[in-house]
Design a protein around this motif. Sequence first.
Motif, PDB file in Angstrom:
ATOM      1  N   CYS A  85      -1.747   2.391  -5.295  1.00 25.51           N
ATOM      2  CA  CYS A  85      -0.906   1.503  -4.476  1.00 25.51           C
ATOM      3  C   CYS A  85      -0.190   0.478  -5.367  1.00 25.51           C
ATOM      4  O   CYS A  85      -0.742   0.024  -6.378  1.00 25.51           O
ATOM      5  N   CYS A  91      -7.189   1.080  -5.272  1.00 26.20           N
ATOM      6  CA  CYS A  91      -6.774  -0.121  -4.547  1.00 26.20           C
ATOM      7  C   CYS A  91      -7.908  -0.578  -3.636  1.00 26.20           C
ATOM      8  O   CYS A  91      -8.774   0.217  -3.253  1.00 26.20           O
ATOM      9  N   CYS A  94      -7.782  -1.023  -0.631  1.00 21.58           N
ATOM     10  CA  CYS A  94      -7.700  -0.310   0.642  1.00 21.58           C
ATOM     11  C   CYS A  94      -8.420   1.033   0.577  1.00 21.58           C
ATOM     12  O   CYS A  94      -8.570   1.711   1.590  1.00 21.58           O
ATOM     13  N   HIS A 133       0.814  -1.219   0.000  1.00 19.54           N
ATOM     14  CA  HIS A 133       0.000   0.000   0.000  1.00 19.54           C
ATOM     15  C   HIS A 133       0.844   1.263   0.000  1.00 19.54           C
ATOM     16  O   HIS A 133       0.389   2.326   0.413  1.00 19.54           O
TER      17      HIS A 133
END
Length: 331
Positions: A190, A183, A185, A173
């Motif tokens: 990332c 991403c 996340c 990340h």
Amino acid sequence: MKIREKFIVGIDLGGTNIAAGAMPTDGTREIAMRMVPTMAQEGADAVVGRIAAQVEEVIEQTQRETGAARADFLGVGIGSPGPLDRARGVVIVTPNLGWRDFPLRDEVANRVGLPATLDNDANCATLGEWWCGAAKGGRNVVGLTIGTGIGGGLILDGRLYHGASDAAGEIGHTTIDSTGRRCKCGNYGCLEAYASGPAIAGRAREVLEGGEDSILASMVDGDVTRITAQTVFDASKRGDALALEVVRDTAHFLGVGISNLINIFNPDTVVVAGGVTQAGDLLFDPLRAEVRRRAFKPAVDACRIVPGALPLSAGVVGAVATFRAQTFGDL
Ligand SMILES: [Zn+2]
């Protein structure tokens, strides 16, 4: 009199599989290595039960093979997806397992009647490669494990580095393109959004759907949803131009991320493990070239970039090593 050999059991808990095995405390050999499905959908208690059953089976097989007594097993090292709190032995959150604030270490310890330790799975994989695998002999090691995501681990000055809240080493990340791909996340650009297994397959699919010719289509009988990173690597080895382009791009993205790490940490070893090692020199040659172009020369000259040497067991070996390190101090 010969000193009795002591053993540590290692558990590598993943969203798909639980890997387990034992090693003597000197790390000289792997014993009773095995793997069972995690079946996380059955809930945390069932998963703990399966881990405990694996520990018992590993102990029994090790006893049969070595003549060890039950008292010769010192404990269980557990590697788990994080983030987690090592001091409390708690998994804070794992999307793949659906857990939140789960006291995994003590649940396992109580079930098997042995002390246990908990560390991040990617930390364990890096430690395993350092203790017994491709990063052996290094003192400052950066590890990347590329699979469904990209995990990372840092060994600095001969010790696993955890950071202020056990969150160090989230290499997947780190940002390689501030306005890039989204991403999982929630962030953009990332490394994981470009170079994880699913990201590699996804990029291949995009190029294919753009109308380019490739043997990839026939390799999955026209169903592009079945393309995996493995399919891409297989096609690249057969000289497929599209697959080769995707592998070269992967080398570029990994090279950017690894150059940043080399400039920050000045490691002697970067070990890249996981499915991508299947691509071999087709990936590693352009990756090393990208790093040479980007990173600071004295740092590049001091660093070897190597594929992992323990494709099946790094996580278990590292889990054993974390128990050893947390119980007895440095390895
Ligand atoms: Zn991310």
